[in-house]
Design a protein around this motif. Structure first.
Motif, mmCIF file in Angstrom:
data_model
loop_
_atom_site.group_PDB
_atom_site.id
_atom_site.type_symbol
_atom_site.label_atom_id
_atom_site.label_comp_id
_atom_site.label_asym_id
_atom_site.label_seq_id
_atom_site.Cartn_x
_atom_site.Cartn_y
_atom_site.Cartn_z
ATOM 1 N N LEU A 114 16.889 -0.851 -50.416
ATOM 2 C CA LEU A 114 17.561 -1.780 -49.068
ATOM 3 C C LEU A 114 16.043 -2.135 -49.072
ATOM 4 C CD1 LEU A 114 19.751 -3.398 -47.724
ATOM 5 C CD2 LEU A 114 19.038 -1.125 -46.029
ATOM 6 N N ARG A 115 16.023 -3.761 -49.136
ATOM 7 C CA ARG A 115 14.747 -4.527 -47.794
ATOM 8 C C ARG A 115 15.615 -4.445 -46.875
ATOM 9 N NH1 ARG A 115 12.254 -6.878 -53.668
ATOM 10 N NH2 ARG A 115 11.729 -5.139 -54.317
ATOM 11 N N GLY A 116 15.026 -4.569 -45.633
ATOM 12 C CA GLY A 116 15.054 -4.780 -44.066
ATOM 13 C C GLY A 116 14.142 -5.542 -43.548
ATOM 14 N N VAL A 117 15.060 -6.721 -42.559
ATOM 15 C CA VAL A 117 14.084 -7.485 -42.130
ATOM 16 C C VAL A 117 15.018 -7.808 -40.636
ATOM 17 C CG1 VAL A 117 12.864 -9.355 -41.742
ATOM 18 C CG2 VAL A 117 12.898 -8.815 -43.699
ATOM 19 N N GLN A 118 14.094 -7.477 -39.727
ATOM 20 C CA GLN A 118 15.157 -7.881 -38.370
ATOM 21 C C GLN A 118 14.517 -8.979 -37.176
ATOM 22 O OE1 GLN A 118 18.711 -6.304 -37.237
ATOM 23 N NE2 GLN A 118 18.975 -6.374 -39.447
ATOM 24 N N ASP A 119 14.229 -9.290 -36.352
ATOM 25 C CA ASP A 119 13.656 -10.089 -35.817
ATOM 26 C C ASP A 119 14.754 -9.335 -34.219
ATOM 27 O OD1 ASP A 119 11.758 -11.901 -36.027
ATOM 28 O OD2 ASP A 119 14.410 -12.540 -36.852
ATOM 29 N N GLY A 120 14.276 -8.550 -33.228
ATOM 30 C CA GLY A 120 14.418 -7.747 -32.389
ATOM 31 C C GLY A 120 13.831 -7.788 -30.425
ATOM 32 N N GLN A 121 14.984 -8.093 -29.604
ATOM 33 C CA GLN A 121 14.783 -8.573 -28.468
ATOM 34 C C GLN A 121 14.979 -6.969 -27.745
ATOM 35 O OE1 GLN A 121 17.020 -10.177 -29.702
ATOM 36 N NE2 GLN A 121 14.880 -11.436 -30.916
ATOM 37 N N LEU A 122 13.729 -7.035 -26.608
ATOM 38 C CA LEU A 122 14.331 -5.378 -25.751
ATOM 39 C C LEU A 122 15.276 -6.460 -24.576
ATOM 40 C CD1 LEU A 122 10.590 -4.257 -25.155
ATOM 41 C CD2 LEU A 122 12.839 -3.062 -25.886
ATOM 42 N N SER A 123 16.793 -5.743 -25.056
ATOM 43 C CA SER A 123 17.306 -6.216 -23.357
ATOM 44 C C SER A 123 17.577 -4.938 -21.922
ATOM 45 C CB SER A 123 18.742 -5.750 -23.950
ATOM 46 O OG SER A 123 18.863 -4.703 -24.075
ATOM 47 N N SER A 124 16.020 -4.482 -22.496
ATOM 48 C CA SER A 124 15.845 -3.030 -21.133
ATOM 49 C C SER A 124 14.789 -2.531 -21.447
ATOM 50 C CB SER A 124 16.836 -2.111 -20.482
ATOM 51 O OG SER A 124 17.299 -0.874 -21.429
ATOM 52 N N ALA A 125 14.282 -1.219 -20.779
ATOM 53 C CA ALA A 125 13.601 -0.368 -21.241
ATOM 54 C C ALA A 125 13.963 0.678 -22.333
ATOM 55 C CB ALA A 125 12.453 -0.067 -19.657
ATOM 56 N N ASP A 126 14.922 0.637 -22.011
ATOM 57 C CA ASP A 126 16.207 1.420 -22.940
ATOM 58 C C ASP A 126 16.715 0.788 -23.775
ATOM 59 O OD1 ASP A 126 14.175 3.836 -21.675
ATOM 60 O OD2 ASP A 126 15.843 4.108 -19.975
ATOM 61 N N ALA A 127 16.315 -0.613 -23.958
ATOM 62 C CA ALA A 127 17.600 -0.290 -24.913
ATOM 63 C C ALA A 127 16.911 -1.671 -25.783
ATOM 64 C CB ALA A 127 19.024 -1.190 -24.498
ATOM 65 N N PHE A 128 17.492 -2.152 -27.336
ATOM 66 C CA PHE A 128 17.249 -3.108 -27.532
ATOM 67 C C PHE A 128 18.068 -3.567 -28.409
ATOM 68 C CE2 PHE A 128 14.470 -0.718 -31.310
ATOM 69 C CZ PHE A 128 15.572 -1.555 -32.124
ATOM 70 N N THR A 129 18.516 -5.412 -28.784
ATOM 71 C CA THR A 129 19.125 -4.718 -30.189
ATOM 72 C C THR A 129 18.648 -5.996 -30.983
ATOM 73 O OG1 THR A 129 19.867 -7.715 -29.391
ATOM 74 C CG2 THR A 129 20.948 -5.502 -28.623
ATOM 75 N N SER A 130 18.854 -6.257 -32.503
ATOM 76 C CA SER A 130 18.671 -7.146 -33.025
ATOM 77 C C SER A 130 19.065 -7.609 -34.334
ATOM 78 C CB SER A 130 16.863 -6.189 -34.156
ATOM 79 O OG SER A 130 17.839 -4.911 -34.793
ATOM 80 N N THR A 131 18.897 -8.763 -35.157
ATOM 81 C CA THR A 131 19.581 -9.168 -35.851
ATOM 82 C C THR A 131 18.161 -10.119 -37.731
ATOM 83 O OG1 THR A 131 19.693 -11.903 -35.683
ATOM 84 C CG2 THR A 131 21.162 -9.757 -34.392
ATOM 85 N N GLY A 132 19.392 -9.547 -38.078
ATOM 86 C CA GLY A 132 17.853 -9.711 -39.180
ATOM 87 C C GLY A 132 19.104 -9.503 -41.221
ATOM 88 N N THR A 133 18.382 -8.640 -41.650
ATOM 89 C CA THR A 133 19.556 -9.203 -42.970
ATOM 90 C C THR A 133 18.723 -7.765 -44.264
ATOM 91 O OG1 THR A 133 17.685 -9.501 -44.492
ATOM 92 C CG2 THR A 133 19.046 -11.348 -43.700
#
Length: 161
Positions: A114-133
């Motif tokens: 599996l080859r994963g690539v994600q773009d992430g954003q910190l939503s707080s100091a203790d959480a992030f979300t990311s989307t990708g393939t």
């Protein structure tokens, strides 16, 4: 020996040195307290360890994994069955990470990657979300599928288990 105002030579200098050393020590201790909590670094980068949920757009399936993003730009993930390695970097909108992990057959032979690539954003100091393939590639190098994924992550550490 006596100085011009009748005091022992160097007394003023010694008092000044003790005061400077005290101020330096207090500043250092305050700096250590701030860095020990990691608050400054945690707000600027995703460096740290993370418990993540990975959701797939094409199915109700959710996987759980652990991620580690290190200051040197290296990335490690594990889901209890597989370990993946990769890199991450800051971007203008957050950060990006990429990794690979292998899947083995029950007999231990290479099955797929599996080859994963994600773009992430910190939503707080203790959480992030990311989307990708995630792109699945078989043992012969043929693409088996490309899966849209969303990752939700929560930091864990000594301060916040």
């Amino acid at each position: 020996m006596v100085d011009k105002i009748g005091k022992r030579a160097g007394l003023g200098r010694r008092v000044a040195l003790v005061a400077a050393a005290g101020a330096l020590t207090l500043g250092t201790v305050a700096g250590l307290a701030g860095s020990a909590s990691g608050d400054t670094q945690r707000l600027r980068t995703p460096v740290g360890t993370w418990a993540v949920d990975i959701k797939f757009a094409s199915s109700p399936k959710t996987e759980r994994a652990l991620f580690a993003l290190r200051p040197d730009g290296s990335f490690t993930m594990t889901d209890g069955k597989r370990t993946g390695l990769g890199t991450w970097q800051l971007t203008t909108g957050g950060f990006k990470y990429a990794f690979r992990h292998y899947n083995l057959t029950a007999e231990g032979a290479f099955d797929w990657e599996l080859r994963g690539v994600q773009d992430g954003q910190l939503s707080s100091a203790d959480a992030f979300t990311s989307t990708g393939t995630g792109t699945s590639v078989d043992a012969e190098g043929n693409v088996q599928g490309v899966f849209q994924t969303q990752v939700t992550a929560k930091r864990y550490s000594i301060q916040s288990p």
